[in-house]
Design a protein around this motif. Structure first.
Motif, PDB file in Angstrom:
ATOM      1  N   LYS A  88      40.597  46.010  50.768  1.00  0.00           N
ATOM      2  CA  LYS A  88      40.222  44.822  50.438  1.00  0.00           C
ATOM      3  C   LYS A  88      40.937  43.614  50.701  1.00  0.00           C
ATOM      4  O   LYS A  88      40.773  42.581  50.960  1.00  0.00           O
ATOM      5  CB  LYS A  88      40.411  45.020  48.692  1.00  0.00           C
ATOM      6  N   VAL A  89      42.134  43.796  51.020  1.00  0.00           N
ATOM      7  CA  VAL A  89      43.002  42.697  51.542  1.00  0.00           C
ATOM      8  C   VAL A  89      42.408  42.502  53.043  1.00  0.00           C
ATOM      9  O   VAL A  89      42.314  41.383  53.302  1.00  0.00           O
ATOM     10  CB  VAL A  89      44.530  43.193  51.758  1.00  0.00           C
ATOM     11  N   MET A  90      42.413  43.536  53.735  1.00  0.00           N
ATOM     12  CA  MET A  90      42.073  43.250  55.250  1.00  0.00           C
ATOM     13  C   MET A  90      40.456  42.748  55.653  1.00  0.00           C
ATOM     14  O   MET A  90      40.290  42.176  56.246  1.00  0.00           O
ATOM     15  CB  MET A  90      42.162  44.862  55.945  1.00  0.00           C
ATOM     16  N   HIS A  91      39.851  42.798  54.327  1.00  0.00           N
ATOM     17  CA  HIS A  91      38.492  42.410  54.423  1.00  0.00           C
ATOM     18  C   HIS A  91      38.570  40.739  54.255  1.00  0.00           C
ATOM     19  O   HIS A  91      37.658  40.231  54.757  1.00  0.00           O
ATOM     20  CB  HIS A  91      37.566  42.982  53.127  1.00  0.00           C
ATOM     21  N   GLN A  92      39.613  40.092  53.827  1.00  0.00           N
ATOM     22  CA  GLN A  92      39.805  39.046  53.635  1.00  0.00           C
ATOM     23  C   GLN A  92      40.621  38.444  54.893  1.00  0.00           C
ATOM     24  O   GLN A  92      40.780  37.082  55.183  1.00  0.00           O
ATOM     25  CB  GLN A  92      40.959  38.461  52.363  1.00  0.00           C
ATOM     26  N   VAL A  93      41.031  38.897  55.902  1.00  0.00           N
ATOM     27  CA  VAL A  93      41.951  38.722  56.954  1.00  0.00           C
ATOM     28  C   VAL A  93      41.185  38.306  58.149  1.00  0.00           C
ATOM     29  O   VAL A  93      40.167  38.822  58.579  1.00  0.00           O
ATOM     30  CB  VAL A  93      43.002  39.782  57.258  1.00  0.00           C
ATOM     31  N   ASN A  94      41.486  37.068  58.852  1.00  0.00           N
ATOM     32  CA  ASN A  94      40.698  36.751  59.987  1.00  0.00           C
ATOM     33  C   ASN A  94      41.506  37.283  61.330  1.00  0.00           C
ATOM     34  O   ASN A  94      41.003  37.676  62.235  1.00  0.00           O
ATOM     35  CB  ASN A  94      40.406  35.402  60.212  1.00  0.00           C
ATOM     36  N   THR A  95      42.776  37.305  61.197  1.00  0.00           N
ATOM     37  CA  THR A  95      43.788  37.497  62.375  1.00  0.00           C
ATOM     38  C   THR A  95      44.895  38.403  61.691  1.00  0.00           C
ATOM     39  O   THR A  95      45.626  37.909  60.849  1.00  0.00           O
ATOM     40  CB  THR A  95      44.065  36.270  62.894  1.00  0.00           C
TER      41      THR A  95
END
Length: 346
Positions: free
Chosen positions: A193-200
């Protein structure tokens, strides 16, 4: 309002009085000084609460929170409510940091404009340190991952681990994503869920975090609660099917690997699996999803063999693994790549 450049370090605490000084001292002694340390006493029955209070009285950067026991996830969630820094780091209270860890993570976050920075880590034992050199090099250059490659690496669980610790997060990304309470392996329910919000996402290969291997930890003694990890992977699978369809096979592969591991663990701990109910549940899932699992592992010879044997009878897979282990011991089959012994403590 989050304070620019400030790092909030959240430390959940429960029954770790033997290790707590080592952990907290390693955070206080960080070369990067613009930090706040949030110690969350999760109703610990030992002296952890008073130790935390002593730190709070002598170190102005420390906040101490006392709460009723609710588990690791609940403690982290409580800590997050008190975070004021631009960045957040989670540290488990039996682990410890290398002195330059936070400084390295922050500087590289700024340099590469990364939402999350992950450091390498040691598997730390009383007498030795081990480093996983299969996917990391202690002298390797930083490695940038885009959203697409990041999710693949998270699902394959090689370069990017599901662990919440060992990473620097931009607080704005994680503060509205709570950890699921009441489960073991809570990070598996949370990380995607966190990594889905990450761009880089940036990987620093140098080991800057010490992951202590306790014989008395909650994951060291097997119970049916350990099956939470399979439940977490299945929950994540639904997310993958919705947002990252191209990773569906990789997700099935992860579920299969973990299911086979836990079937064998349950077999070795038959007394806790009354009537074989948990094993039957695993067997039912594999049987129901056999064709999808077979497609997912078609390019991996060993997993394909294990799946086929398990479908004929689970014990055949157990025999297959036992034979393979014996042949490796006799050096007839090559040993798999393992962990590098970095240091033997005196």
């Amino acid at each position: 309002m989050l304070q620019e450049g400030k790092v909030s370090v959240v430390v959940p605490i429960f029954k770790v009085e033997k290790y707590l000084h080592r952990c907290v001292d390693s955070i206080i002694d960080q070369s990067y000084k613009n930090i706040e340390i949030i110690l969350v006493d999760d109703g610990s029955p030992d002296n952890c609460g008073s130790i935390a209070d002593q730190y709070g009285e002598t170190e102005s950067r420390i906040k101490v929170i006392h709460k009723r026991n609710g588990g690791l996830s609940d403690a982290r969630n409580h800590g997050l409510k008190h975070v004021t820094g631009e960045f957040t780091v989670f540290v488990d209270s039996d682990d410890w940091l290398e002195m330059s860890m936070i400084e390295n993570l922050v500087k590289n976050s700024w340099k590469y404009k990364a939402d999350v920075v992950q450091s390498g880590f040691f598997y730390a034992y009383e007498e030795k340190l081990l480093f996983d050199n299969r996917y990391h090099s202690k002298n390797g250059e930083p490695e940038l991952l885009t959203k697409e490659t990041l999710m693949y690496e998270l699902v394959s669980n090689e370069k990017v681990k599901n662990f919440a610790w060992g990473k620097l997060y931009k607080t704005k990304i994680i503060r509205d994503i709570p950890f699921e309470k009441g489960v073991l392996f809570e990070d598996v329910f949370w990380a995607h869920k966190v990594m889905h919000q990450v761009n880089t996402f940036l990987i620093l290969h140098q080991p800057l975090y010490n992951y202590y291997q306790r014989s008395d930890s909650i994951v060291a003694t097997y119970t049916p609660r350990n099956l939470d990890i399979i439940r977490g992977l299945k929950e994540r699978h639904g997310f993958i099917e919705e947002f990252y369809k191209e990773l569906t096979d990789e997700s099935y592969k992860a579920i299969l690997k973990m299911s086979l591991i836990h079937y064998n663990l349950l077999l070795r701990n038959r007394k806790i699996d009354h009537g074989g109910l948990y094993r039957k549940e695993i067997q039912s899932y594999i049987s129901t999803n056999y064709s999808k699992l077979k497609k997912a592992v078609k390019n991996e010879k060993q997993l394909t063999q294990q799946l086929h044997l398990f479908s004929l009878h689970p014990y055949l897979n157990v025999l297959y693994l036992g034979l393979g282990k014996g042949l490796k011991t006799l050096k007839i089959l090559p040993q798999p790549d393992g962990l590098e012994l970095v240091k033997i403590k005196q």
